[in-house]
Design a protein around this motif. Structure first.
Motif, PDB file in Angstrom:
ATOM      1  N   ALA A 260       0.847  -1.201   0.000  1.00 25.26           N
ATOM      2  CA  ALA A 260       0.000   0.000   0.000  1.00 25.26           C
ATOM      3  C   ALA A 260       0.879   1.247   0.000  1.00 25.26           C
ATOM      4  O   ALA A 260       0.614   2.214  -0.721  1.00 25.26           O
ATOM      5  CB  ALA A 260      -0.921  -0.006   1.212  1.00 25.26           C
ATOM      6  N   ARG A 261       1.943   1.212   0.809  1.00 29.25           N
ATOM      7  CA  ARG A 261       2.835   2.378   0.878  1.00 29.25           C
ATOM      8  C   ARG A 261       3.543   2.589  -0.462  1.00 29.25           C
ATOM      9  O   ARG A 261       3.658   3.698  -0.960  1.00 29.25           O
ATOM     10  CB  ARG A 261       3.844   2.184   2.031  1.00 29.25           C
ATOM     11  CG  ARG A 261       4.842   3.315   2.160  1.00 29.25           C
ATOM     12  CD  ARG A 261       4.154   4.666   2.328  1.00 29.25           C
ATOM     13  NE  ARG A 261       3.712   4.886   3.699  1.00 29.25           N
ATOM     14  CZ  ARG A 261       4.427   5.500   4.631  1.00 29.25           C
ATOM     15  NH1 ARG A 261       5.611   5.972   4.344  1.00 29.25           N
ATOM     16  NH2 ARG A 261       3.955   5.637   5.842  1.00 29.25           N
ATOM     17  N   TRP A 262       3.978   1.476  -1.060  1.00 30.71           N
ATOM     18  CA  TRP A 262       4.645   1.556  -2.362  1.00 30.71           C
ATOM     19  C   TRP A 262       3.696   2.167  -3.396  1.00 30.71           C
ATOM     20  O   TRP A 262       4.065   3.087  -4.154  1.00 30.71           O
ATOM     21  CB  TRP A 262       5.088   0.153  -2.798  1.00 30.71           C
ATOM     22  CG  TRP A 262       5.891   0.165  -4.066  1.00 30.71           C
ATOM     23  CD1 TRP A 262       7.250   0.277  -4.188  1.00 30.71           C
ATOM     24  CD2 TRP A 262       5.362   0.132  -5.405  1.00 30.71           C
ATOM     25  NE1 TRP A 262       7.606   0.300  -5.508  1.00 30.71           N
ATOM     26  CE2 TRP A 262       6.465   0.219  -6.284  1.00 30.71           C
ATOM     27  CE3 TRP A 262       4.084   0.039  -5.946  1.00 30.71           C
ATOM     28  CZ2 TRP A 262       6.322   0.196  -7.665  1.00 30.71           C
ATOM     29  CZ3 TRP A 262       3.930   0.027  -7.325  1.00 30.71           C
ATOM     30  CH2 TRP A 262       5.056   0.104  -8.173  1.00 30.71           C
ATOM     31  N   LEU A 263       2.457   1.685  -3.395  1.00 33.90           N
ATOM     32  CA  LEU A 263       1.460   2.189  -4.345  1.00 33.90           C
ATOM     33  C   LEU A 263       1.181   3.671  -4.091  1.00 33.90           C
ATOM     34  O   LEU A 263       1.038   4.460  -5.031  1.00 33.90           O
ATOM     35  CB  LEU A 263       0.174   1.359  -4.203  1.00 33.90           C
ATOM     36  CG  LEU A 263      -0.926   1.552  -5.238  1.00 33.90           C
ATOM     37  CD1 LEU A 263      -0.419   1.315  -6.659  1.00 33.90           C
ATOM     38  CD2 LEU A 263      -2.113   0.610  -4.945  1.00 33.90           C
ATOM     39  N   ALA A 264       1.130   4.045  -2.817  1.00 30.36           N
ATOM     40  CA  ALA A 264       0.864   5.452  -2.474  1.00 30.36           C
ATOM     41  C   ALA A 264       1.956   6.361  -3.031  1.00 30.36           C
ATOM     42  O   ALA A 264       1.680   7.427  -3.588  1.00 30.36           O
ATOM     43  CB  ALA A 264       0.757   5.596  -0.961  1.00 30.36           C
ATOM     44  N   GLU A 265       3.217   5.923  -2.892  1.00 29.67           N
ATOM     45  CA  GLU A 265       4.337   6.731  -3.400  1.00 29.67           C
ATOM     46  C   GLU A 265       4.221   6.907  -4.912  1.00 29.67           C
ATOM     47  O   GLU A 265       4.462   7.992  -5.448  1.00 29.67           O
ATOM     48  CB  GLU A 265       5.689   6.055  -3.079  1.00 29.67           C
ATOM     49  CG  GLU A 265       5.919   5.704  -1.613  1.00 29.67           C
ATOM     50  CD  GLU A 265       6.511   6.838  -0.795  1.00 29.67           C
ATOM     51  OE1 GLU A 265       6.779   7.913  -1.392  1.00 29.67           O
ATOM     52  OE2 GLU A 265       6.667   6.660   0.432  1.00 29.67           O
ATOM     53  N   GLU A 266       3.833   5.835  -5.594  1.00 32.26           N
ATOM     54  CA  GLU A 266       3.680   5.897  -7.048  1.00 32.26           C
ATOM     55  C   GLU A 266       2.520   6.812  -7.444  1.00 32.26           C
ATOM     56  O   GLU A 266       2.658   7.669  -8.322  1.00 32.26           O
ATOM     57  CB  GLU A 266       3.420   4.503  -7.624  1.00 32.26           C
ATOM     58  CG  GLU A 266       4.574   3.548  -7.510  1.00 32.26           C
ATOM     59  CD  GLU A 266       5.763   3.965  -8.370  1.00 32.26           C
ATOM     60  OE1 GLU A 266       5.553   4.212  -9.575  1.00 32.26           O
ATOM     61  OE2 GLU A 266       6.885   4.048  -7.819  1.00 32.26           O
ATOM     62  N   ALA A 335      -0.217  -9.586  -5.180  1.00 30.46           N
ATOM     63  CA  ALA A 335       1.231  -9.657  -4.951  1.00 30.46           C
ATOM     64  C   ALA A 335       1.862  -8.324  -5.358  1.00 30.46           C
ATOM     65  O   ALA A 335       1.212  -7.470  -5.964  1.00 30.46           O
ATOM     66  CB  ALA A 335       1.821 -10.794  -5.772  1.00 30.46           C
ATOM     67  N   GLN A 336       3.148  -8.172  -5.053  1.00 32.46           N
ATOM     68  CA  GLN A 336       3.845  -6.936  -5.417  1.00 32.46           C
ATOM     69  C   GLN A 336       3.774  -6.695  -6.932  1.00 32.46           C
ATOM     70  O   GLN A 336       3.562  -5.573  -7.375  1.00 32.46           O
ATOM     71  CB  GLN A 336       5.304  -6.996  -4.930  1.00 32.46           C
ATOM     72  CG  GLN A 336       6.140  -5.761  -5.273  1.00 32.46           C
ATOM     73  CD  GLN A 336       5.629  -4.477  -4.619  1.00 32.46           C
ATOM     74  OE1 GLN A 336       4.919  -4.512  -3.608  1.00 32.46           O
ATOM     75  NE2 GLN A 336       5.960  -3.334  -5.221  1.00 32.46           N
ATOM     76  N   ALA A 337       3.901  -7.772  -7.713  1.00 34.87           N
ATOM     77  CA  ALA A 337       3.846  -7.606  -9.174  1.00 34.87           C
ATOM     78  C   ALA A 337       2.484  -7.067  -9.615  1.00 34.87           C
ATOM     79  O   ALA A 337       2.395  -6.251 -10.548  1.00 34.87           O
ATOM     80  CB  ALA A 337       4.131  -8.946  -9.864  1.00 34.87           C
ATOM     81  N   ARG A 344       0.971   1.074 -12.990  1.00 35.45           N
ATOM     82  CA  ARG A 344       1.181   1.437 -14.413  1.00 35.45           C
ATOM     83  C   ARG A 344      -0.163   1.673 -15.103  1.00 35.45           C
ATOM     84  O   ARG A 344      -0.326   2.609 -15.877  1.00 35.45           O
ATOM     85  CB  ARG A 344       1.961   0.328 -15.135  1.00 35.45           C
ATOM     86  CG  ARG A 344       3.446   0.291 -14.775  1.00 35.45           C
ATOM     87  CD  ARG A 344       4.270  -0.503 -15.799  1.00 35.45           C
ATOM     88  NE  ARG A 344       3.901  -1.912 -15.862  1.00 35.45           N
ATOM     89  CZ  ARG A 344       4.364  -2.848 -15.024  1.00 35.45           C
ATOM     90  NH1 ARG A 344       5.207  -2.514 -14.051  1.00 35.45           N
ATOM     91  NH2 ARG A 344       3.995  -4.110 -15.148  1.00 35.45           N
ATOM     92  N   ARG A 345      -1.135   0.802 -14.795  1.00 37.17           N
ATOM     93  CA  ARG A 345      -2.449   0.941 -15.434  1.00 37.17           C
ATOM     94  C   ARG A 345      -3.131   2.243 -14.996  1.00 37.17           C
ATOM     95  O   ARG A 345      -3.790   2.913 -15.792  1.00 37.17           O
ATOM     96  CB  ARG A 345      -3.340  -0.255 -15.079  1.00 37.17           C
ATOM     97  CG  ARG A 345      -2.918  -1.528 -15.803  1.00 37.17           C
ATOM     98  CD  ARG A 345      -3.766  -2.711 -15.340  1.00 37.17           C
ATOM     99  NE  ARG A 345      -3.496  -3.896 -16.147  1.00 37.17           N
ATOM    100  CZ  ARG A 345      -4.076  -5.085 -15.940  1.00 37.17           C
ATOM    101  NH1 ARG A 345      -4.940  -5.229 -14.941  1.00 37.17           N
ATOM    102  NH2 ARG A 345      -3.787  -6.110 -16.703  1.00 37.17           N
ATOM    103  N   ILE A 346      -2.997   2.577 -13.712  1.00 37.49           N
ATOM    104  CA  ILE A 346      -3.648   3.785 -13.203  1.00 37.49           C
ATOM    105  C   ILE A 346      -3.004   5.020 -13.833  1.00 37.49           C
ATOM    106  O   ILE A 346      -3.699   5.939 -14.286  1.00 37.49           O
ATOM    107  CB  ILE A 346      -3.570   3.842 -11.664  1.00 37.49           C
ATOM    108  CG1 ILE A 346      -4.401   2.701 -11.051  1.00 37.49           C
ATOM    109  CG2 ILE A 346      -4.040   5.200 -11.141  1.00 37.49           C
ATOM    110  CD1 ILE A 346      -4.184   2.488  -9.562  1.00 37.49           C
ATOM    111  N   ALA A 347      -1.684   5.012 -13.895  1.00 34.54           N
ATOM    112  CA  ALA A 347      -0.975   6.166 -14.501  1.00 34.54           C
ATOM    113  C   ALA A 347      -1.402   6.331 -15.959  1.00 34.54           C
ATOM    114  O   ALA A 347      -1.628   7.437 -16.439  1.00 34.54           O
ATOM    115  CB  ALA A 347       0.523   5.982 -14.381  1.00 34.54           C
ATOM    116  N   ALA A 348      -1.543   5.188 -16.663  1.00 34.74           N
ATOM    117  CA  ALA A 348      -1.934   5.250 -18.072  1.00 34.74           C
ATOM    118  C   ALA A 348      -3.366   5.738 -18.247  1.00 34.74           C
ATOM    119  O   ALA A 348      -3.701   6.325 -19.282  1.00 34.74           O
ATOM    120  CB  ALA A 348      -1.785   3.850 -18.719  1.00 34.74           C
ATOM    121  N   ALA A 349      -4.199   5.510 -17.249  1.00 35.52           N
ATOM    122  CA  ALA A 349      -5.605   5.930 -17.343  1.00 35.52           C
ATOM    123  C   ALA A 349      -5.789   7.413 -17.032  1.00 35.52           C
ATOM    124  O   ALA A 349      -6.852   7.965 -17.264  1.00 35.52           O
ATOM    125  CB  ALA A 349      -6.465   5.091 -16.392  1.00 35.52           C
TER     126      ALA A 349
END
Ligand SMILES: *Cc1c(COP(=O)(O)O)cnc(C)c1O
Length: 354
Positions: A260-266, A335-337, A344-349
């Motif tokens: 969750a933290r990794w995703l938040a940073e992204e 999983a992390q992957a 990546r999908r969210i950024a692309a959207a």
């Protein structure tokens, strides 16, 4: 395309160990107190959180509502944070089932403050409704999985005790809170009159929650569970999965939090997503959706619907929180992957060209 389901930690499916345990569970009629698997679960759950006894209930909602039913009387007030599960997500149960009235305390962070609670307590006079129960939600779901630490809880319990309020801990995700604070669940659960925690969230069970308290409290809770239609028969088939969740679930939470933290940073770097990664303490991310994300054409009220539809189109499932806020939750089935692919999908959207 396979969807990455980040709507909630309730979406996990029972793993192999759970299905095996369910298939071979010893069972009996639990309304008669004869299901050995449920007895074992109730004993282990109470032990794990440092309470005398516990009761298996079909949902966290029922666990909370049974506790409120026992702690308050009709006309009494339940003090709780304004975005609490008991007030937003339990169908008005405290009023419908127990004649209780919510008295909500609005906070910025979702973390209740002892001073705010003290100010909200009605004076003990003949013309004011009685403040009967304090509910503390830890972690706080709709505030983005925020964590209350022992010092905060201690202060809240002090106020509740000083004013004769019962204190109920909505600990649907108390194991997440303990993981985030690197402490014992029992340390966070101490001092409340009752605690509800969910087996069916991050711990991964398909069904069920535990309502914990003193032996007398749980004995009464068993009666109210029947009153609310939650008496179950050979329910050890569910309890068996619950035992696996209780024993093995907590070990996986650190990974959920890291993801969750990794995703938040992204996501904090994605145009139009308004998020401070420092507020992501556990497995829940709640963030604002700015007009940048969807290209600016929509009124604020349409942002969340458009955001969630775009994410679905890109293969990511999110859940709505309000007109311009959404929620993502990490859990044992991502999983992390998966989380990296989701980012990546969210950024692309994002953005008008999506
Ligand atoms: C999920 C949850 C509950 C209980 O939910 P059920 O879906 O009824 O099991 C209670 N409180 C909080 C904070 C929750 O997140």
């Amino acid at each position: 395309m396979t969807f990455i389901d980040l709507r909630s930690d309730t979406v996990t499916r029972p793993n192999e160990a759970m299905r095996r345990a369910m298939a071979t569970a010893e069972v009996g009629d639990d309304v008669l107190g004869e299901d050995p698997t449920i007895r074992q679960l109730e004993e282990e759950a109470a032990e794990a959180v440092g309470y005398e006894a516990s009761l298996f209930v079909p949902s966290g909602t029922m666990g909370n509502e049974i506790a409120l039913h026992l702690h308050g009387r009709p006309g009494g007030e339940v003090l709780c944070e304004s975005r609490s599960h008991v007030v937003l997500l339990e169908m008005g149960g405290m009023s419908a089932l127990s004649g209780l009235m919510p008295h909500v305390i609005a906070t910025e962070s979702g973390l209740l403050d002892a001073a705010d609670v003290e100010r909200a307590i009605a004076p003990n006079v003949s013309f004011r409704s009685r403040s009967a129960v304090l509910v503390v939600e830890n972690t706080h779901n709709m505030a983005g999985g925020r964590v209350s630490d022992r010092a905060r809880l201690e202060a809240l319990l002090g106020v509740a005790r000083a004013h004769g309020l019962a204190a109920h801990l909505d600990g649907a995700r108390i194991f997440n809170a303990a993981q985030a604070l690197a402490t014992d669940v029992a340390d966070l659960a101490r001092g409340f009159d009752s605690l509800m925690f969910c087996l069916s969230k991050g711990l991964g069970a398909p069904v069920g929650s535990m309502l914990c308290g003193s032996r007398e409290f749980v004995q009464e809770a068993r009666r109210v569970r029947k009153l609310f239609g939650g008496g179950m028969r050979q329910v050890g088939v569910l309890g068996a999965a619950g035992l696996v969740a209780l024993r093995e679930g907590p070990a996986g939470l650190a990974d959920d939090h890291a993801r969750a933290r990794w995703l938040a940073e992204e996501l904090a770097c994605v145009p139009g997503i308004v998020l401070d990664p420092a507020t992501v303490e556990t497995n829940i991310l709640i963030f604002g959706i700015g007009r940048d994300f969807v290209g600016g054409a929509l009124p604020a009220a349409g942002l969340t619907a458009e955001f969630i539809a775009r994410l679905r189109g890109a293969g990511v499932l999110a859940s709505p929180v309000s007109a311009d806020r959404a929620r993502l939750v990490t859990h044992r089935d991502v999983a992390q992957a998966d989380v990296e692919l989701a980012a990546r999908r969210i950024a692309a959207a994002a953005g008008p060209s999506a």
